[in-house]
Design a protein around this motif. Structure first.
Motif, PDB file in Angstrom:
ATOM      1  N   ALA A  16       0.822  -1.219   0.000  1.00 53.95           N
ATOM      2  CA  ALA A  16       0.000   0.000   0.000  1.00 53.95           C
ATOM      3  C   ALA A  16       0.853   1.265   0.000  1.00 53.95           C
ATOM      4  N   ASN A  17       0.272   2.321  -0.557  1.00 52.89           N
ATOM      5  CA  ASN A  17       0.918   3.636  -0.530  1.00 52.89           C
ATOM      6  C   ASN A  17       0.486   4.400   0.728  1.00 52.89           C
ATOM      7  N   ALA A  18       0.892   5.648   0.834  1.00 51.83           N
ATOM      8  CA  ALA A  18       0.597   6.450   2.029  1.00 51.83           C
ATOM      9  C   ALA A  18      -0.893   6.696   2.224  1.00 51.83           C
ATOM     10  N   TRP A  26       2.557  -2.008  -8.213  1.00 48.36           N
ATOM     11  CA  TRP A  26       2.408  -3.390  -7.722  1.00 48.36           C
ATOM     12  C   TRP A  26       1.357  -4.109  -8.570  1.00 48.36           C
ATOM     13  N   ILE A  27       0.260  -3.415  -8.849  1.00 52.29           N
ATOM     14  CA  ILE A  27      -0.800  -4.017  -9.666  1.00 52.29           C
ATOM     15  C   ILE A  27      -0.272  -4.289 -11.079  1.00 52.29           C
ATOM     16  N   PHE A  55      -3.376   0.339 -20.398  1.00 57.89           N
ATOM     17  CA  PHE A  55      -3.525  -0.032 -18.996  1.00 57.89           C
ATOM     18  C   PHE A  55      -4.499   0.950 -18.374  1.00 57.89           C
ATOM     19  N   VAL A  56      -5.618   0.443 -17.853  1.00 58.14           N
ATOM     20  CA  VAL A  56      -6.655   1.318 -17.310  1.00 58.14           C
ATOM     21  C   VAL A  56      -6.949   0.918 -15.867  1.00 58.14           C
ATOM     22  N   PHE A  57      -6.779   1.871 -14.959  1.00 57.76           N
ATOM     23  CA  PHE A  57      -7.168   1.664 -13.566  1.00 57.76           C
ATOM     24  C   PHE A  57      -8.594   2.186 -13.420  1.00 57.76           C
ATOM     25  N   LYS A  58      -9.529   1.309 -13.103  1.00 60.05           N
ATOM     26  CA  LYS A  58     -10.938   1.693 -13.022  1.00 60.05           C
ATOM     27  C   LYS A  58     -11.353   2.061 -11.600  1.00 60.05           C
ATOM     28  N   GLN A  59     -10.790   1.369 -10.609  1.00 56.66           N
ATOM     29  CA  GLN A  59     -11.109   1.625  -9.192  1.00 56.66           C
ATOM     30  C   GLN A  59      -9.876   1.343  -8.362  1.00 56.66           C
ATOM     31  N   PRO A  60      -9.754   1.989  -7.204  1.00 54.92           N
ATOM     32  CA  PRO A  60      -8.616   1.679  -6.333  1.00 54.92           C
ATOM     33  C   PRO A  60      -8.722   0.259  -5.783  1.00 54.92           C
ATOM     34  N   VAL A  61      -7.569  -0.295  -5.440  1.00 55.93           N
ATOM     35  CA  VAL A  61      -7.481  -1.613  -4.818  1.00 55.93           C
ATOM     36  C   VAL A  61      -7.046  -1.404  -3.376  1.00 55.93           C
ATOM     37  N   SER A  62      -7.664  -2.141  -2.456  1.00 54.91           N
ATOM     38  CA  SER A  62      -7.373  -1.988  -1.034  1.00 54.91           C
ATOM     39  C   SER A  62      -6.741  -3.248  -0.465  1.00 54.91           C
ATOM     40  N   VAL A  63      -6.049  -3.075   0.648  1.00 54.55           N
ATOM     41  CA  VAL A  63      -5.517  -4.215   1.386  1.00 54.55           C
ATOM     42  C   VAL A  63      -6.683  -5.139   1.718  1.00 54.55           C
ATOM     43  N   VAL A  85      -5.916  -8.632 -20.163  1.00 53.33           N
ATOM     44  CA  VAL A  85      -6.018  -9.064 -18.761  1.00 53.33           C
ATOM     45  C   VAL A  85      -7.046  -8.192 -18.053  1.00 53.33           C
ATOM     46  N   GLU A  86      -7.976  -8.834 -17.357  1.00 60.80           N
ATOM     47  CA  GLU A  86      -8.949  -8.130 -16.521  1.00 60.80           C
ATOM     48  C   GLU A  86      -8.697  -8.529 -15.075  1.00 60.80           C
ATOM     49  N   VAL A  87      -8.774  -7.542 -14.187  1.00 60.04           N
ATOM     50  CA  VAL A  87      -8.571  -7.791 -12.765  1.00 60.04           C
ATOM     51  C   VAL A  87      -9.877  -7.495 -12.038  1.00 60.04           C
ATOM     52  N   ILE A  88     -10.376  -8.509 -11.354  1.00 61.54           N
ATOM     53  CA  ILE A  88     -11.628  -8.413 -10.616  1.00 61.54           C
ATOM     54  C   ILE A  88     -11.309  -8.497  -9.126  1.00 61.54           C
ATOM     55  N   ALA A  89     -11.884  -7.589  -8.338  1.00 63.34           N
ATOM     56  CA  ALA A  89     -11.674  -7.595  -6.884  1.00 63.34           C
ATOM     57  C   ALA A  89     -12.934  -8.081  -6.181  1.00 63.34           C
ATOM     58  N   GLU A  90     -12.726  -8.997  -5.247  1.00 64.09           N
ATOM     59  CA  GLU A  90     -13.788  -9.383  -4.312  1.00 64.09           C
ATOM     60  C   GLU A  90     -13.436  -8.669  -3.019  1.00 64.09           C
ATOM     61  N   ARG A  91     -14.353  -7.837  -2.543  1.00 61.49           N
ATOM     62  CA  ARG A  91     -14.036  -7.019  -1.353  1.00 61.49           C
ATOM     63  C   ARG A  91     -15.183  -7.021  -0.365  1.00 61.49           C
ATOM     64  N   ASN A  92     -14.839  -6.582   0.853  1.00 67.83           N
ATOM     65  CA  ASN A  92     -15.801  -6.391   1.931  1.00 67.83           C
ATOM     66  C   ASN A  92     -16.605  -7.661   2.232  1.00 67.83           C
ATOM     67  N   PRO A  93     -15.977  -8.667   2.868  1.00 60.25           N
ATOM     68  CA  PRO A  93     -16.668  -9.937   3.136  1.00 60.25           C
ATOM     69  C   PRO A  93     -17.994  -9.780   3.885  1.00 60.25           C
ATOM     70  N   ALA A  94     -18.143  -8.741   4.717  1.00 57.24           N
ATOM     71  CA  ALA A  94     -19.389  -8.544   5.460  1.00 57.24           C
ATOM     72  C   ALA A  94     -20.546  -8.176   4.529  1.00 57.24           C
ATOM     73  N   ASP A  95     -20.233  -7.470   3.456  1.00 60.69           N
ATOM     74  CA  ASP A  95     -21.216  -7.087   2.439  1.00 60.69           C
ATOM     75  C   ASP A  95     -20.524  -7.249   1.083  1.00 60.69           C
ATOM     76  N   PRO A  96     -20.392  -8.502   0.598  1.00 59.78           N
ATOM     77  CA  PRO A  96     -19.546  -8.793  -0.571  1.00 59.78           C
ATOM     78  C   PRO A  96     -19.868  -7.959  -1.806  1.00 59.78           C
ATOM     79  N   GLN A  97     -18.782  -7.497  -2.432  1.00 57.63           N
ATOM     80  CA  GLN A  97     -18.870  -6.767  -3.697  1.00 57.63           C
ATOM     81  C   GLN A  97     -17.833  -7.353  -4.647  1.00 57.63           C
TER      82      GLN A  97
END
Length: 127
Positions: A16-18, A26-27, A55-63, A85-97
């Motif tokens: 992660a950055n600051a 990293w991505i 190379f297109v960043f569509k949304q930030p990636v979180s820890v 290449v497509e990168v899909i994030a699964e995030r927020n296990p309490a309310d999955p997105q």
């Protein structure tokens, strides 16, 4: 060729950055690793990255996001392969997105032991 899951990884705090978001570099490195899987398989040997066409960043990636990298060969030339290449994030296990966070097009070239481009036909003949 159909789209294929080639890598899954979860970024950690050291990535992660600051601001708390994952470094774009990293991505990009992970996308390059994921993108090389299919060309290595098709060429049956070494490949090297020669171009990042888009190379297109569509949304930030979180820890803690679980990232899935899907690759698809979009073009095969005499010595080169272009991969989407497509990168899909699964995030927020309490309310999955599930969201697409990045996509890129990269070109790889099959190389011999001396690092010189080689045709894919040679790879087929050596197998």
């Amino acid at each position: 060729m159909p789209r294929e899951l080639v890598l899954r990884v979860m970024p950690m705090p050291a990535d992660a950055n600051a601001n708390g978001d994952i470094f774009g570099g990293w991505i990009m490195a992970q996308v390059d690793l994921a993108g090389s899987v299919l060309p290595s398989r098709v060429s049956r040997g070494r490949v090297t990255t020669v171009a990042v066409n888009e190379f297109v960043f569509k949304q930030p990636v979180s820890v803690g996001d679980l990232l899935s990298f899907y690759a698809q060969v979009t073009r095969i030339g005499r010595t080169s392969i272009t991969v989407h290449v497509e990168v899909i994030a699964e995030r927020n296990p309490a309310d999955p997105q599930v969201v697409k966070v990045t996509e890129a097009n990269l070109t790889y070239v099959a190389i011999d032991r001396e690092g010189k481009p080689r045709p894919f036909a040679e790879a087929q003949a050596q197998a």
